[in-house]
Design a protein around this motif. Sequence first.
Motif, PDB file in Angstrom:
ATOM      1  N   ALA A 132       0.754  -1.139  -0.062  1.00 15.40           N
ATOM      2  CA  ALA A 132      -0.017  -0.107  -0.074  1.00 15.40           C
ATOM      3  C   ALA A 132       0.772   1.275  -0.036  1.00 15.40           C
ATOM      4  N   ILE A 133       2.069   1.067  -0.428  1.00 15.27           N
ATOM      5  CA  ILE A 133       2.995   2.176  -0.350  1.00 15.27           C
ATOM      6  C   ILE A 133       2.760   3.190  -1.309  1.00 15.27           C
ATOM      7  N   GLY A 134       3.019   4.563  -1.091  1.00 20.43           N
ATOM      8  CA  GLY A 134       2.824   5.578  -2.436  1.00 20.43           C
ATOM      9  C   GLY A 134       1.438   5.369  -3.024  1.00 20.43           C
ATOM     10  N   TYR A 135       1.673   6.129  -4.099  1.00 22.43           N
ATOM     11  CA  TYR A 135       0.663   6.561  -5.035  1.00 22.43           C
ATOM     12  C   TYR A 135       0.059   5.131  -5.574  1.00 22.43           C
ATOM     13  N   GLN A 136       1.226   4.289  -6.382  1.00 22.76           N
ATOM     14  CA  GLN A 136       0.641   2.900  -6.855  1.00 22.76           C
ATOM     15  C   GLN A 136       0.161   1.995  -5.708  1.00 22.76           C
ATOM     16  N   GLY A 137       0.574   2.194  -4.368  1.00 17.97           N
ATOM     17  CA  GLY A 137       0.014   1.555  -3.361  1.00 17.97           C
ATOM     18  C   GLY A 137      -1.504   1.814  -3.138  1.00 17.97           C
ATOM     19  N   ILE A 138      -1.957   3.067  -3.412  1.00 17.33           N
ATOM     20  CA  ILE A 138      -3.718   3.075  -3.530  1.00 17.33           C
ATOM     21  C   ILE A 138      -4.243   2.071  -4.345  1.00 17.33           C
ATOM     22  N   ILE A 139      -3.771   1.811  -5.614  1.00 19.47           N
ATOM     23  CA  ILE A 139      -4.115   1.110  -6.621  1.00 19.47           C
ATOM     24  C   ILE A 139      -3.945  -0.326  -6.311  1.00 19.47           C
ATOM     25  N   ASN A 140      -2.566  -0.735  -5.895  1.00 22.69           N
ATOM     26  CA  ASN A 140      -2.523  -2.090  -5.323  1.00 22.69           C
ATOM     27  C   ASN A 140      -3.419  -2.709  -4.365  1.00 22.69           C
ATOM     28  N   LEU A 141      -3.873  -1.777  -3.315  1.00 27.13           N
ATOM     29  CA  LEU A 141      -4.693  -2.295  -2.429  1.00 27.13           C
ATOM     30  C   LEU A 141      -5.987  -2.342  -2.859  1.00 27.13           C
ATOM     31  N   GLY A 142      -6.494  -1.393  -3.610  1.00 26.71           N
ATOM     32  CA  GLY A 142      -7.913  -1.448  -4.028  1.00 26.71           C
ATOM     33  C   GLY A 142      -7.945  -2.605  -4.942  1.00 26.71           C
ATOM     34  N   GLU A 143      -7.086  -3.193  -5.883  1.00 29.31           N
ATOM     35  CA  GLU A 143      -7.256  -4.374  -6.575  1.00 29.31           C
ATOM     36  C   GLU A 143      -7.073  -5.577  -5.768  1.00 29.31           C
ATOM     37  N   THR A 144      -6.233  -5.637  -4.582  1.00 32.39           N
ATOM     38  CA  THR A 144      -6.415  -6.580  -3.474  1.00 32.39           C
ATOM     39  C   THR A 144      -7.696  -6.843  -3.093  1.00 32.39           C
ATOM     40  N   ILE A 145      -8.343  -5.832  -2.816  1.00 31.65           N
ATOM     41  CA  ILE A 145      -9.529  -5.949  -2.083  1.00 31.65           C
ATOM     42  C   ILE A 145     -10.647  -6.465  -2.992  1.00 31.65           C
ATOM     43  N   LEU A 146     -10.742  -6.082  -4.193  1.00 36.71           N
ATOM     44  CA  LEU A 146     -11.550  -6.685  -5.343  1.00 36.71           C
ATOM     45  C   LEU A 146     -11.141  -8.267  -5.474  1.00 36.71           C
ATOM     46  N   ASP A 147      -9.985  -8.652  -5.327  1.00 37.87           N
ATOM     47  CA  ASP A 147      -9.739  -9.936  -5.360  1.00 37.87           C
ATOM     48  C   ASP A 147     -10.288 -10.747  -4.417  1.00 37.87           C
ATOM     49  N   ILE A 148     -10.127 -10.381  -3.153  1.00 36.60           N
ATOM     50  CA  ILE A 148     -10.545 -11.025  -2.012  1.00 36.60           C
ATOM     51  C   ILE A 148     -12.040 -10.974  -1.843  1.00 36.60           C
ATOM     52  N   LEU A 149     -12.703  -9.941  -2.420  1.00 38.17           N
ATOM     53  CA  LEU A 149     -14.264  -9.715  -2.364  1.00 38.17           C
ATOM     54  C   LEU A 149     -14.807 -11.123  -3.451  1.00 38.17           C
ATOM     55  N   ALA A 150     -14.021 -11.388  -4.330  1.00 41.10           N
ATOM     56  CA  ALA A 150     -14.416 -12.132  -5.333  1.00 41.10           C
ATOM     57  C   ALA A 150     -14.587 -13.744  -4.840  1.00 41.10           C
ATOM     58  N   ARG A 151     -13.999 -13.913  -3.644  1.00 38.04           N
ATOM     59  CA  ARG A 151     -14.123 -15.289  -2.954  1.00 38.04           C
ATOM     60  C   ARG A 151     -15.055 -15.199  -1.763  1.00 38.04           C
ATOM     61  N   LYS A 152     -16.116 -14.184  -1.638  1.00 36.20           N
ATOM     62  CA  LYS A 152     -17.042 -14.031  -0.512  1.00 36.20           C
ATOM     63  C   LYS A 152     -17.850 -15.260  -0.501  1.00 36.20           C
ATOM     64  N   LYS A 153     -18.071 -15.947  -1.558  1.00 35.27           N
ATOM     65  CA  LYS A 153     -19.110 -16.940  -1.617  1.00 35.27           C
ATOM     66  C   LYS A 153     -18.488 -18.124  -0.966  1.00 35.27           C
ATOM     67  N   PHE A 154     -17.087 -18.151  -0.852  1.00 34.08           N
ATOM     68  CA  PHE A 154     -16.256 -19.421  -0.333  1.00 34.08           C
ATOM     69  C   PHE A 154     -16.443 -19.326   1.237  1.00 34.08           C
ATOM     70  N   HIS A 155     -16.332 -18.033   1.501  1.00 36.31           N
ATOM     71  CA  HIS A 155     -15.995 -17.801   2.999  1.00 36.31           C
ATOM     72  C   HIS A 155     -17.405 -17.898   3.737  1.00 36.31           C
ATOM     73  N   ASN A 156     -18.602 -17.595   2.617  1.00 34.39           N
ATOM     74  CA  ASN A 156     -19.763 -17.639   3.500  1.00 34.39           C
ATOM     75  C   ASN A 156     -20.260 -19.450   3.608  1.00 34.39           C
ATOM     76  N   SER A 157     -19.662 -19.996   2.600  1.00 29.93           N
ATOM     77  CA  SER A 157     -19.739 -21.459   3.032  1.00 29.93           C
ATOM     78  C   SER A 157     -18.978 -22.068   3.885  1.00 29.93           C
ATOM     79  N   ILE A 158     -17.810 -21.536   4.488  1.00 32.47           N
ATOM     80  CA  ILE A 158     -17.187 -21.943   5.811  1.00 32.47           C
ATOM     81  C   ILE A 158     -18.088 -21.680   6.891  1.00 32.47           C
ATOM     82  N   LYS A 159     -18.692 -20.403   6.626  1.00 30.35           N
ATOM     83  CA  LYS A 159     -19.523 -19.885   7.962  1.00 30.35           C
ATOM     84  C   LYS A 159     -20.592 -20.807   8.355  1.00 30.35           C
ATOM     85  N   ALA A 160     -21.113 -21.044   6.975  1.00 29.87           N
ATOM     86  CA  ALA A 160     -22.384 -22.278   7.253  1.00 29.87           C
ATOM     87  C   ALA A 160     -22.035 -23.512   7.694  1.00 29.87           C
TER      88      ALA A 160
END
Length: 504
Positions: free
Chosen positions: A451-479
């Motif tokens: 997340a360092i510097g200006y590129q870090g803002i983009i890096n972190l945003g793209e990382t968040i999108l990646d992990i949100l794409a796996r939300k269904k997997f985590h909901n299955s674990i929860k269940a």
Amino acid sequence: MQKKINLDISEVQPREQRLGTIIAWDGDIEELHRQSNFAGRAAGCGSGKGCRLCELQGPFSQGSVCSEQMVECQAGNVRDAVLIQHAPIGCGAGQVPYNSIYRNGLAMRGHKVENIRIINTNLGEDDVVFGAADKLRSAIDSAWTRYEPKAIFIATSCATGIIGEDVESIAREKQEEIGVPIIPMACEGFRSKHWSTGFDATQHGILRQLVRKNPKKQEDLVNVINLWGSDVFTPMLANLNLRVNYVIDLASVEDLAKMSEAAATVGFCYTLSSYLAAALEQHFGVPEVKAPMPYGFAGTDAWLRELARVTHREELAEKYIENEHKRVLPRIAELKEKLKGIKGYVATGSAYSHGLIQVLRELDVEVNGSLVFHHDPVYDSGDEKEDSLGHLLKNYGNVENFHVSNRQQYQLYAFLQKVHPDFMLIRHNGLAPLASRLGIPAAPLGDEHIAIGYQGIINLGETILDILARKKFHNSIKAHVKLPYTDWWIKQKDPYILARQNKI
């Protein structure tokens, strides 16, 4: 003004004594900043109102790490040195994950990939009764015979502290015999209630015995105090015609020795860099760049401008800042649109958390809760420009549910129930499984420079999108899993009820 760091003594002063560090607190950022009284504490407090920062005292600790482990991940990561753990074998358990981290870090930085060099003296019952000086001498001989290192570090342990082992005398004796620096570091687990004192213990030993006392200055060299992250600072600082000297992790002994030759010192996190940067300025005349950490636009702008001022490169900095703003703003606008309505949570070390929250709010991600593993009310320089909590509050606003908890998993459940985030950012992975059981995807930030510097803002945003794409997997674990807590604890609204109500 903060007291000058004393390098004449062999043992570093623990953080709770030096800085007033705490490991348990409950409230919001605005109140924590007020109670911390950064300016008053830096001035010495005296009878200043609000100087004392109260701490919640829990009845037990479910899990954490200790100062000796931080020495393991600092001194143990110097490439041409050896670390000796003068300790029972259990203290060497961290060698397994740290070896993996070390090898990955070497690969990311383009160094030769090799195993970590840590030797454990394997203290047993007889050693605790009769002493283990000969075991330590034998371990030093073994380190020299096997590796011929440029330096040998010795980490103490709770066991050696209890029996009063004279590690310093043995280190001096063997140093004269072998002819390379042998550096004892007092880092017994019970010495400090928070592991970050282990960073300081390693840095203290290096400052005393490795850093050159009569340096030849290099006007384009900048010390970057970091852990194992990817090399983001070299291309960034190249725009200012500056060269990077990465310390302490993945450095060579020569890299550590020439820290006194640098034109400036910077860091990505004041928790890590506070002691070393302040001491380099006080004792070796290397200016510490006193500015907000390089996270988000406000922090990175201020950080670059102060570095440029110290190294006399103001025009280059302004050109770089202008070009980077133009480059990243379109992509950041796209990420904001995709992350609209998303709520995040940060669970990391103290100053690093402040930086990550800044980046999340640059992306318009809602953050109304965070867990930090400890809190330093002030840093060693005492300069208000390094008040990372104050910078976050002033530029990005309050965080309503701000908890200090030393990696206590049983409390994290209640923290998350207060805010119900869509995802979590975390540095120490032991808490991530609980988030998954609650259906919350977590990004374990193994590369702390993401997340360092200006590129870090983009890096972190793209990382968040990646992990949100796996939300269904985590909901299955929860269940399909059951939480390891009693119904009584799950119903509690106050994560600190055990600290507030001693009768329970």
